[in-house]
Structures are given as structure tokens and as C-alpha cells.
Write an enzyme that holds these catalytic residues in place. Structure first.
Site, mmCIF file in Angstrom:
data_model
loop_
_atom_site.group_PDB
_atom_site.id
_atom_site.type_symbol
_atom_site.label_atom_id
_atom_site.label_comp_id
_atom_site.label_asym_id
_atom_site.label_seq_id
_atom_site.Cartn_x
_atom_site.Cartn_y
_atom_site.Cartn_z
ATOM 1 N N VAL A 476 0.833 -1.209 0.000
ATOM 2 C CA VAL A 476 0.000 0.000 0.000
ATOM 3 C C VAL A 476 0.865 1.255 0.000
ATOM 4 O O VAL A 476 0.605 2.212 -0.734
ATOM 5 C CB VAL A 476 -0.957 -0.004 1.210
ATOM 6 C CG1 VAL A 476 -1.730 1.317 1.281
ATOM 7 C CG2 VAL A 476 -1.930 -1.176 1.130
ATOM 8 N N LYS A 579 -5.673 0.204 12.003
ATOM 9 C CA LYS A 579 -6.919 0.291 12.773
ATOM 10 C C LYS A 579 -6.724 0.119 14.284
ATOM 11 O O LYS A 579 -7.664 0.294 15.049
ATOM 12 C CB LYS A 579 -7.910 -0.781 12.292
ATOM 13 C CG LYS A 579 -8.429 -0.556 10.892
ATOM 14 C CD LYS A 579 -9.362 -1.653 10.455
ATOM 15 C CE LYS A 579 -8.625 -2.870 9.976
ATOM 16 N NZ LYS A 579 -7.888 -2.657 8.711
ATOM 17 N N GLU A 606 -9.745 7.561 7.597
ATOM 18 C CA GLU A 606 -10.819 7.133 6.695
ATOM 19 C C GLU A 606 -10.623 5.695 6.241
ATOM 20 O O GLU A 606 -11.582 4.924 6.126
ATOM 21 C CB GLU A 606 -10.867 8.065 5.487
ATOM 22 C CG GLU A 606 -11.998 7.779 4.507
ATOM 23 C CD GLU A 606 -13.365 8.037 5.108
ATOM 24 O OE1 GLU A 606 -14.058 7.038 5.417
ATOM 25 O OE2 GLU A 606 -13.725 9.203 5.307
ATOM 26 N N VAL A 609 -11.942 2.012 7.718
ATOM 27 C CA VAL A 609 -13.194 1.344 7.338
ATOM 28 C C VAL A 609 -13.451 1.600 5.860
ATOM 29 O O VAL A 609 -13.586 2.741 5.441
ATOM 30 C CB VAL A 609 -14.389 1.878 8.168
ATOM 31 C CG1 VAL A 609 -15.671 1.131 7.784
ATOM 32 C CG2 VAL A 609 -14.127 1.755 9.653
ATOM 33 N N LEU A 613 -13.307 4.215 0.446
ATOM 34 C CA LEU A 613 -14.697 4.692 0.458
ATOM 35 C C LEU A 613 -14.877 5.788 1.507
ATOM 36 O O LEU A 613 -14.331 5.684 2.610
ATOM 37 C CB LEU A 613 -15.647 3.534 0.751
ATOM 38 C CG LEU A 613 -15.711 2.421 -0.293
ATOM 39 C CD1 LEU A 613 -16.625 1.292 0.199
ATOM 40 C CD2 LEU A 613 -16.210 2.951 -1.621
ATOM 41 N N GLY A 664 -3.548 -9.649 -2.290
ATOM 42 C CA GLY A 664 -3.436 -8.516 -1.385
ATOM 43 C C GLY A 664 -4.723 -8.084 -0.721
ATOM 44 O O GLY A 664 -4.805 -6.972 -0.184
ATOM 45 N N LYS A 682 -13.736 -2.544 12.762
ATOM 46 C CA LYS A 682 -14.339 -1.541 11.885
ATOM 47 C C LYS A 682 -15.694 -1.077 12.390
ATOM 48 O O LYS A 682 -15.984 0.128 12.397
ATOM 49 C CB LYS A 682 -14.467 -2.111 10.465
ATOM 50 C CG LYS A 682 -13.125 -2.334 9.779
ATOM 51 C CD LYS A 682 -13.280 -2.988 8.404
ATOM 52 C CE LYS A 682 -11.939 -3.205 7.728
ATOM 53 N NZ LYS A 682 -12.048 -3.879 6.428
#
Length: 815
Positions: A476, A579, A606, A609, A613, A664, A682
Site C-alpha cells: 500500500v 486500525k 478514513e 473502514v 470509500l 493482497g 471496523k
């Protein structure tokens, strides 16, 4: 006639002296001119050092003298290879006189101000002689005139006051008779009325040039230095600073007073009343336009502020006490005490309650001032009417300057707002009624950040620089760096965001560059970087102390999340896809949110979760607008959705999980995804962002895994249990197929309770046709009680997660 002054750097080497001579030659073709020169760069300091060594009976003064001698002899021989004996003999005679003076200082063990003036005067005498002789050897019509024969002063050694009546008469009389095209004058030096050598103090060569320019009422005074004019800020600290085209005398004096080294304030005084323009030029770049200083009012189409300057090494002293209120004379006694100690006050501010007086002085005078003031107010202190003087050190004054500021509202607000957003604490503020100067006292360590912050706010076309530090440059993180590289120009051109990656780290190495890392070679650079540590990464960011710093956590590491608080306390924003912090104990989550508000450091997550999005952002907007969440239903695991969308009676569950990991969609340890812990985190984060106090253990987790799956001791062991328990997973699929349903791992929040688990979703339900790695969230609120607000899209994958992180970075830039 023109008057040109060349500073120490302009005559600091043979190459530069040749440039000076070329400039003088060009000017002399149009008009006669006077050239005032400083000592060769660094020589004045060397002379003072030699004097101090001699005074202290340190024989190394002889080595310092030899260095001074060699520098001047080398310059002469390089400029005039075939020099005549007379030139060399004169130079050596002056150097011999210097040696004799130093020997005398050594013998009597004393260096008085009078002797010090005689000592430092050698610098300008030597440089002016060398330059004049060189010009003659080039065939130029040049004559050296000793300024000591023209400028007459009192006997206030080291900072003599000029007798303008005698001085002006001498200057006018000499130049009325002079017929040479070029006159070389040594700057800084003068003679007292009794015939003793004196000097004009700091900036004395500029002062010499201004005195001569005013006496002859020339059209323009030119100050030649090593920069192309006066800059909007110190270019060594603010790389975006640029030369100011025009300044008023008052603006120039303010900028000079507050640290701009190009011009010394007393220089302006002799030409001020006569309206003689001063032109600051660059010896190294004579074609550059430089800065013109005049008494013309340029406010009509001028910028609001003209420049920012600063003075370092400031001490802030505060005299306070209830006994001061309503009692006249405290200020008078305070400043008389300082005047008696010859301590210059740089900044003053007083509370309207008269309870305190705060003032800034040079830090080197702080101890002397503290002692003198406490003695002066000894009686009031003993009676507890006032407190002993409070002294704060390691401070700096930053000043925003401009004649035009008084005609615009909100200048102070914009300045202080910009500083506040970067957590730069203001210790004191001073603003005159003329509103030409807004001064603030801040910590010395924050000077560079403050100058860049204010410069960006007032001088950089409203652009905003973001300084990004990324830890975790795996799948990432690598995509994030690539997206930044791709969009860098767009951000700058369209959004006025100058995004720079300053630091990168993986688990082994880390690299930094405070001007911005190369995004083309970062992989190779990181491979040879220094050893990475979490503490070292944080310390380096703190040391840089750059404005708008953003720490980006692209790991799933608990140790990284444990130091979020340390970042926020330093006003370093955090963007995280990790997270763990937001799903940790509620007290820690709440503490991080509090620190974010307290230190004005955004904390955005952001991608915790739904990857890219806008789930959390939408939720926050609903809450901020006054809506209230009643329930949430969601499929929040792109990896689990991928698994169950690809698993059927023709595949093996083990193989599908392996595929999800290879592409991934899962964490490196797929148990985190399949156990439901990731989904539980989440929904916990969404519940908390909705305003519910809840911890991870409060969430009911109905696992679809077998006991042996859950008890596996490693990833390899886990995969083995998936093979042995294949029948269990086939039964789950068969049950859903029989009921004409799809298997979806669902998270629910309702009435303050949350749970996660595998469910059979019937046809017609919004979750039924959820494909691939997509996520979906349904928000039921007071405004959306029956038809929920739905957010749907890809919820896993390196590219979308990186884009979510990127979006958070841009959000910070747009704040």
C-alpha cells in the site's frame, strides 16, 4: 555622480574584487563615481580576535596576524602579478604598523575602545589600497582618498557620532576639486576632532556611503552585497523567499531593525530627509534588478505586507505585581534602570490593567538586566508589591512588516491564525499604532517554521506546503508514493498544495530530506538508508519542525499506533490505515481525539473502514449536521467478501483464501480477517464515531471458523486446518445454496450494541449482489429512518487503500 558601496563578501576574494572593478569600470564610462569599500570578508573579525588574544597574553595572536598578512599579500599578488615595488612596500608598511599595534596590546595587556578602533581600521585601509592599486594597474582613472580626512566625529570610540558641519564641508570641498573618474574610499573609519582614529560602529561602511551621498546630494546610493536585494524573508530559512522590488525608507528600516542583514538602519538616516533613493544590488549578479528604497508612497498597487524578518537570541523579561496598578512611575524607573546599564530594549508590551510590563532584550544582556532591575525595585519586591523580574530565554522575535498593512483589516488575524494552526506558541505581541509592524515573540526552535508559515500565508499565491512522513512502504505504501508522484503537479497547479515527501521508513531502514525526497529513486535510497527505529523516526520529524507535517502510518503495527499521542502533541497530523489505535481501549481512542483538538493536529483514519470509500467522512458529516445514527448494517471486509464470492462447491476454501492473500485482499496473517476481529474493529470505529462509548470486547463475534482454525499457532498451521476442515465450509455453502441465499460476513450496530458474523443473505437484500471485494454500509438515521443512506464500492486492495490515505492527506491540505 554616483556613490556605490561594496561589502566584505564583495571584496572577499580576487574573483569578487575583479567583478567589483568591472562594475566600476562600466559605471565610470557614464559618470564619475565614488566607491566605498569594506574590509576583506572576515578580516574585521580576525583583527578583533588577534587583539583579544594579545590582550590576554596569548602569543597565538602572532599566528592570527600572519594569516591576516598572508591574505592581503596573496590578494595583491593575484590581482597585480607584476606589481611595482612601491605598492608592495606600502602594503607591508601598513601591515608592519598593524604588527606593532598588536605587540603593544600584548605588552600592556590592554585593549581599550580607542585602541580597538585603531586596530579594526586597518581592514578598510588595506582593502581600499589594494583595490585602488589594482584599478590603476588596469589603466583606470582611479584615486584612493582616506575617509579619515573627510569624516569628522566626536571621541565616542567604536560608535562615533558624526560632526556633519565639518564632514559635509570636507566632502564637498574635496570633490569640488577632484577630477578623477573613480574615487575609492575606505568605509567605516573616521577621525575625531582631536585627530584620533574612530569608527562608525556596526554597518559603518554603509553609513560612510550614506554620509557622502547626502553631502553631495547624489541621485542614488547603491549598496552592493552578495544577495539580489532585500528579500521577503531570510532566504537561508525560507527557500521560497524572493527579492522585494521596492520599499519605503520606513519599511527598509523596520526590516533591517528586525534582522535583515543587507542594510543597517542608521544608513538610511543621512539620505532620508533628502529623498535620495537607495538601491540594493548583487555583486555576483549585477544584472539582477535588486531592491529600490525610496520615500515614494507605493501603497496604491503594493502588496499588503512587504516582508518578514526576525531577531534571534532574545530574552523576554516581565515585571509584574498588583502593586503596579494605578501607581505612576514604574515604567520610568524600569527603563531608566535599563538605560543606565546601556541595555537596548527591542520590544515592549504592557497589559491595559497595568499589572505587568513585558519587554524583549538581547539574551546576552539578560543576566545584567535581571540583577539591575531586582536591585532597583528591591523595596517593592521585599514588600511583595511586585514580583522579582521574570526572565525567559531561547526566544526570537518575528515581525511582519509593510506600510500598506494599516489599510487592510484582518492582517493580525491571518498571521496569528497561521501560527496557531502550526502550534507555534506566541509569548508576546507588539503592534504600533502605525500598524507598519506586527511583532511576535516565539520559541527560538520555532523560527524556521514560523517564517515559512507566515511567508506561505502572505507571499506565496495562497499555496500550502504539506510535509509528509510515511512509515510502512510495502504494497500500500508503495502505491501511495506512486500516486503522490503522479499527482504532485496537479495538486500544485489546481489545488495550490505543494506536497513533499520528507521521510520514508520500512521495518529496516529510513531516509529523510528536508527539501523533499526524490520519488524516482526512493527505493534505491531507502535500501541504503540509516537503521530504522520508531523513536528515531519521530525524533527526526520533531527536529525538522516543519509546518504542516503529516505522519502517515501504512502499517498494522501496534507499536506504531502506541506513539500516535507523541506525534499529536508535537502538532504533527496523523493519517492512518492502521486500525489498532482507533479500536484500542476507549480511553486511548478518546485521548487521541482530544489531543488532536488540543494541538490542532488533524487525526484522520478514513481507510480504517472501507479503504478508499468515504464512510467515516460521511458519518462525521451526518453527525455534524445534527443527524443521529439509529443503526448500521454493513459488509466491511473486502477480503471476506472476495472469499465468499469465489467459494462454492467446485472450489476449496483453502485455495480461495490463498488466492485472496496472494492478491493482497487479506492481511499478511489471514486469521485477522477470517476470525472477524478486523470487521469487529471496523464496526467499533463506526459506533464510536457515532458517539457510542464501546470497547472491542463489547462486540459479539459469531465466528464461522472451527475450533482448530481458531487455535492454530501459525499461518502455515492455519492453512493446514482449513484443508482438514473443508467439510465444515462446504456445509456452510450448501446451507446457503439450499435457502437460495448468499454468504456474507455482516457487521451490525443497533441500540448501542454491535455484533459481527456470517449470515445467509436472501435475494432482494442490498447485500445479496455484492460482488468481488466490494464493501457496503447502510446508515439508518433520524433523517433516513426507512430508506438508508448507502455507500458501496471496492473496500480492499492496495490502490484503493492508498487513494484513501491520499484523500486524507489532501483533506488536511484543504483545511
Amino acid at each position: 555622480m554616483n556613490v556605490l558601496k561594496f561589502g566584505g563578501t564583495s571584496v572577499g576574494s580576487t574573483e569578487n574584487i575583479k567583478k567589483v572593478i568591472q562594475i566600476l569600470d562600466n559605471y565610470s564610462k557614464e559618470d564619475s563615481l565614488i566607491c566605498v569599500v569594506s574590509a576583506v570578508g572576515g578580516i574585521t573579525d580576525k583583527l578583533l580576535k588577534a587583539g583579544e588574544l594579545a590582550q590576554n597574553k596569548n602569543e597565538s595572536y602572532l599566528a592570527e596576524y600572519k594569516l591576516i598578512k598572508q591574505i592581503h599579500l596573496d590578494i595583491l599578488s593575484e590581482l597585480i602579478p607584476n606589481q611595482n615595488e612601491a605598492s608592495k612596500e606600502y602594503l607591508e608598511s601598513k601591515l608592519h604598523a598593524l604588527k606593532s599595534l598588536l605587540d603593544g596590546i600584548y605588552l600592556i595587556n590592554e585593549l581599550s575602545p580607542k585602541t580597538s578602533d585603531k586596530l579594526v581600521s586597518f581592514g578598510e585601509q588595506l582593502s581600499s589600497f589594494i583595490i585602488a592599486e589594482t584599478m590603476k594597474s588596469y589603466g583606470l582613472n582611479a584615486v584612493r582618498k582616506n575617509s579619515q580626512e573627510l569624516i569628522i566625529t566626536n571621541s565616542n570610540f567604536s560608535k562615533a557620532e558624526v560632526n556633519y558641519t565639518l564632514t559635509n564641508h570636507n566632502i564637498r570641498d574635496y570633490f569640488k576639486k577632484a577630477n578623477q573618474r573613480i574615487t575609492i574610499l575606505p568605509g567605516f573609519i573616521s577621525t575625531s576632532e582631536s585627530g584620533e582614529v574612530t569608527t562608525l560602529g556596526r554597518g559603518g561602511s554603509d553609513f560612510t556611503a550614506a554620509i557622502v551621498a547626502a553631502a553631495l546630494q547624489v541621485n542614488r546610493l547603491e549598496i552592493w552585497t552578495d544577495v539580489s536585494g532585500m528579500y521577503t524573508a531570510n532566504p537561508k530559512l525560507v527557500k521560497q523567499a524572493f527579492p522585494i522590488e521596492r520599499l519605503s525608507y520606513q519599511e527598509a528600516m523596520e526590516l533591517s531593525h528586525f534582522g535583515a542583514k543587507v542594510l543597517y538602519p542608521p544608513t538610511v538616516q543621512p539620505v532620508l530627509d533628502l529623498g535620495i533613493p537607495i538601491h540594493i544590488k548583487n555583486t555576483m549578479q549585477p544584472e539582477a534588478s535588486g531592491t529600490i528604497i525610496t520615500n515614494e508612497n507605493t501603497n496604491g498597487n503594493s502588496t499588503t505586507a512587504k516582508g518578514i524578518s526576525n531577531i534571534s537570541d532574545i530574552a523576554l523579561l516581565t515585571l509584574q505585581g498588583n502593586g503596579m496598578v494605578g501607581i505612576p512611575g514604574f515604567s520610568k524607573r524600569l527603563f531608566e534602570t535599563l538605560a543606565q546599564e546601556k541595555i537596548n530594549v527591542i520590544l515592549i508590551t504592557q497589559a491595559s490593567s497595568e499589572h505587568s510590563i513585558c519587554f524583549g532584550i538581547d539574551e546576552k544582556d539578560a543576566e545584567k538586566a535581571e540583577k539591575a532591575i531586582n536591585v532597583s525595585f528591591e523595596n517593592e519586591i521585599s514588600l511583595h508589591k511586585i514580583d522579582p523580574i521574570i526572565v525567559e530565554k531561547d526566544l526570537s522575535i518575528v515581525a511582519l512588516i509593510g506600510d500598506n498593512m494599516k489599510n487592510h483589516q484582518g492582517i493580525s488575524g491571518r498571521m496569528f491564525s497561521a501560527l496557531g494552526k502550526n502550534n507555534i506558541n506566541i509569548r508576546a505581541i507588539a503592534q504600533g499604532a502605525s500598524e507598519k509592524n506586527i511583532s511576535t515573540v516565539i520559541a527560538q526552535k520555532d523560527v524556521k517554521k514560523a517564517l515559512n508559515t507566515i511567508h506561505e500565508r502572505f507571499f506565496e499565491d495562497q499555496s500550502k506546503q504539506l510535509n509528509v512522513f510515511i512509515t510502512g512502504v510495502g504494497n500500500v505504501g508503495e502505491r501511495l508514493v506512486e500516486q503522490i508522484k503522479q499527482q504532485k503537479k496537479f495538486l500544485k497547479d489546481q489545488l495550490k498544495i505543494n506536497l513533499r515527501v520528507i521521510g520514508l521508513s520500512n521495518s529496516k531502514t529510513m531516509i529523510f530530506n528536508d527539501s523533499g525526497l526524490s520519488l524516482k529513486t526512493w527505493k534505491d535510497d531507502l535500501a541504503t538508508g540509516e537503521k530504522a527505529t520508531l523513536e528515531g523516526f519521530l525524533e527526526r520529524i520533531k527536529k525538522f519542525n516543519l509546518r504542516n507535517s503529516i505522519f502517515v502510518d501504512v502499517t498494522a503495527n501496534e507499536q506504531v499506533s502506541n506513539i500516535y499521542a507523541d506525534y499529536l502533541k508535537e502538532n504533527i497530523a496523523i493519517v492512518a490505515c492502521n486500525k489498532i489505535a482507533c479500536s484500542s481501549d476507549y480511553e486511548n481512542y478518546n485521548k487521541l481525539k482530544y489531543l488532536s483538538r488540543k494541538y490542532n493536529a488533524p487525526f484522520l483514519f478514513e481507510t480504517n473502514v472501507g479503504a478508499g470509500l468515504p464512510i467515516i467522512d460521511t458519518l462525521n458529516n451526518l453527525i455534524a449536521s445534527g443527524d443521529k445514527i439509529t443503526s448500521i448494517q454493513a459488509v466491511l471486509s473486502g477480503s471476506l467478501n472476495f472469499v465468499f464470492n469465489n467459494f462454492d462447491d467446485n472450489t476449496k476454501f483453502h485455495d480461495v483464501v490463498k488466492q485472496a492473500q496472494a492478491e493482497g485482499y487479506t492481511e499478511p496473517d489471514p486469521r485477522i480477517d477470517l476470525s472477524g476481529v478486523d470487521v469487529a474493529r471496523k464496526i467499533l470505529i463506526l459506533a464510536r464515531e457515532s458517539g457510542t462509548q464501546m470497547n472491542l470486547e463489547d462486540i459479539e463475534n459469531e465466528s464461522f471458523l472451527t475450533t482448530s482454525n481458531l487455535k492454530s499457532t501459525s499461518v502455515d498451521d492455519f492453512y493446514k486446518t482449513l484443508i482438514s476442515d473443508e467439510a465444515h465450509f462446504q456445509n456452510l455453502y450448501a446451507s446457503a445454496k439450499a435457502n437460495n441465499c448468499q454468504l456474507k460476513y455482516v457487521a451490525e450496530f443497533n441500540n448501542g450494541k454491535a455484533k459481527v458474523g456470517l449470515k445467509e443473505i436472501p435475494q432482494g437484500h442490498p447485500f445479496y449482489n455484492l460482488k468481488g471485494k466490494d464493501n457496503i454500509v447502510m446508515f439508518y438515521t433520524q433523517r433516513y429512518p426507512e430508506q438508508p443512506m448507502i455507500i458501496k464500492g471496492a473496500g480492499a486492495g492496495a490502490d484503493v487503500t492508498a487513494s484513501g490515505l491520499f484523500a486524507d492527506i489532501i483533506r488536511i491540505g484543504n483545511k
